[in-house]
Design a protein around this motif. Structure first.
Motif, short mmCIF file in Angstrom:
data_model
loop_
_atom_site.label_atom_id
_atom_site.label_comp_id
_atom_site.label_asym_id
_atom_site.label_seq_id
_atom_site.Cartn_x
_atom_site.Cartn_y
_atom_site.Cartn_z
N ARG A 276 0.86 -1.16 0.05
CA ARG A 276 0.04 0.04 0.02
C ARG A 276 0.97 1.05 -0.08
N PRO A 277 0.31 2.20 -0.71
CA PRO A 277 1.41 3.38 -0.91
C PRO A 277 1.53 4.23 0.61
N ASP A 278 2.52 4.99 0.83
CA ASP A 278 2.41 5.65 2.03
C ASP A 278 1.51 6.92 2.12
N TYR A 279 1.44 7.34 1.00
CA TYR A 279 0.88 8.52 0.74
C TYR A 279 -0.20 8.63 -0.40
N LEU A 280 -1.21 9.36 -0.60
CA LEU A 280 -1.94 9.37 -1.45
C LEU A 280 -1.71 10.51 -2.67
N GLU A 281 -2.19 10.46 -3.87
CA GLU A 281 -1.79 11.38 -4.74
C GLU A 281 -1.93 12.92 -4.14
N ASN A 282 -2.81 13.25 -3.45
CA ASN A 282 -3.20 14.43 -2.73
C ASN A 282 -2.12 14.71 -1.59
N GLY A 283 -1.38 13.95 -1.40
CA GLY A 283 -0.13 14.09 -0.50
C GLY A 283 -0.66 13.76 0.93
N GLN A 284 -1.80 13.24 1.43
CA GLN A 284 -2.28 13.04 2.50
C GLN A 284 -1.64 11.49 2.89
N PRO A 285 -1.35 11.41 4.04
CA PRO A 285 -0.81 9.99 4.64
C PRO A 285 -1.87 9.17 4.46
N ASN A 286 -1.76 7.85 4.05
CA ASN A 286 -2.76 6.93 3.42
C ASN A 286 -3.34 6.01 4.77
N ILE A 287 -4.32 6.37 4.75
CA ILE A 287 -5.15 5.32 6.21
C ILE A 287 -6.61 4.82 5.58
N SER A 288 -6.39 5.08 4.14
CA SER A 288 -7.70 4.37 3.44
C SER A 288 -7.75 2.89 3.50
N GLY A 289 -8.82 2.49 3.19
CA GLY A 289 -9.22 1.03 3.25
C GLY A 289 -9.97 0.26 4.19
N TYR A 290 -10.06 -1.05 4.04
CA TYR A 290 -10.70 -1.68 4.98
C TYR A 290 -10.11 -2.24 6.17
#
Length: 375
Positions: free
Chosen positions: A147-161
């Motif tokens: 999983r990427p550490d950051y999203l394209e908008n620069g936010q730390p990635n906490i998305s998902g299930y």
């Protein structure tokens, strides 16, 4: 209205790891010191949340025949143990053993199902392979999930299930003053400390009767803290430029965290979720929430919250352990002497979010006498 962020580093947090608590314990509703064994002919199998129910025509040990209703675990948890909507069916013969209800006849909590071939299975056990219609699914994803550490908008990635790591109990309470109000024991497998209630909080606690008012009985999430971890339902987080949406697996509850606001609006309508403003502090999401409706923080321990409660939460992804961690402080000077605190750890889920679709069949056993059918 200004947004006030509470310092989370000022308090120690107690992890939620007690396996013995659910949205309502069995003991207040069923007599666990007694056991009934009933020869059953199934009339209906309701594979639902928060509890699955089996309806049957039953003959007890005294030869008396009656219509029965018996409660089991949640459809979500039973599904992970191999049960499904087809496990039991009308006309099927079983022997059902359970604890009788305290306030209603011919009602029980199932401790075991025994099939005609003699195979018996506990209500919280895994169904034998030859009784299942499919294979068991792993809930927790592989530890090396990419999983990427950051999203394209620069936010730390906490998305998902996300699914709770282990089995946790209700949020633990912070240390309190035992001289003021009733002391409510903390959660966390006995490792929690206690919190005391103000005079107003005590009055609210006295008016609350867990066996009738437990939020879960009424398809109510109760509060944002307990609901996030309860019973290992799969949650989902979606991130956008201006907001984060948290879909709870418990009670199909949804809350929105606003990222494009500095102050809460003046005209908030009180609710279980309140109004949340978030900001990123490094890789941590810090969330300030106000506008809660009066409710219950701990259903089993009768710890209430008023509509004056405010909270601050932190969420962050632990890359090494592949977990989503969170902690919170809730301050309610109207009802609580001290802050109410807790933590949670979520694993990456291999399963997606599925609707909870709360359907409650608890009946007169969980109703006040004046509200019972035929009263």
């Amino acid at each position: 209205m200004k947004s006030i962020f509470i310092s989370l580093t000022a308090l120690a947090f107690v992890s939620l790891s007690n396996p013995s608590y659910s949205h309502h314990s069995n003991a207040p509703h069923f007599d666990n010191s007694l056991e009934v064994s009933v020869e059953a002919v199934v009339t209906e199998w309701a594979f639902v949340n928060p509890h699955a129910y089996i309806f049957f025509e039953g003959t007890d040990e005294n030869g008396q025949t009656a219509e029965w209703r018996c409660e089991s675990s949640s459809a979500t948890n039973m599904g992970r143990r191999g049960f499904d909507a087809e496990t039991f069916y009308p006309g099927q013969r079983l022997t059902i053993v359970g604890n009788p209800a305290r306030r209603e006849d011919n009602v029980c909590f199932v401790t075991s199902f025994a099939f005609e071939d003699g195979v018996a299975i506990g209500g919280r056990d895994t169904l034998p392979e030859d009784k299942r219609s499919g294979s068991l699914q792993e809930v927790v994803a592989e530890s090396d999930t990419a999983r990427p550490d950051y999203l394209e908008n620069g936010q730390p990635n906490i998305s998902g299930y996300w699914v709770r790591a282990g089995r946790g109990g209700p949020p633990a309470a912070a240390a309190g003053n035992a001289e003021r109000g009733r002391v409510a024991a903390g959660g966390g497998g006995g490792r929690g400390t206690a919190t005391a209630l103000t005079e107003a909080g005590q009055a609210a606690a006295d008016a609350y009767v867990q066996i009738y008012d437990d939020p879960g009985i009424h398809c109510d999430i109760g509060n944002i803290f307990f609901g996030w971890t309860h019973d290992s339902h799969v949650n989902e987080i979606k991130q956008y430029d201006d907001r984060i949406v948290m879909q709870y697996g418990y009670m199909d509850f949804v809350r929105t965290i606003h990222l494009n606001m500095d102050e809460h609006p003046e005209n908030i309508i009180p609710s279980r979720s309140g109004h949340s403003i978030g900001r990123w502090e490094g890789d941590k999401l810090v969330v300030d929430t106000i506008g809660f409706s009066q409710g219950i923080l701990s259903a089993l321990r009768s710890v209430p919250n008023s509509d004056q409660m405010i909270s601050t939460e932190e969420f962050w992804f632990d890359k090494e352990n592949q977990t989503l961690n969170s902690s919170y402080i809730a301050i309610d000077e109207h009802f609580l002497v001290d802050p109410y605190t807790g933590t949670a750890t979520m694993n990456i889920s291999a399963l997606p979010y599925e609707p909870y679709d709360c359907t409650e069949y608890s009946g007169d056993n969980n109703r006040r006498p004046e509200d019972r059918l035929g009263s």
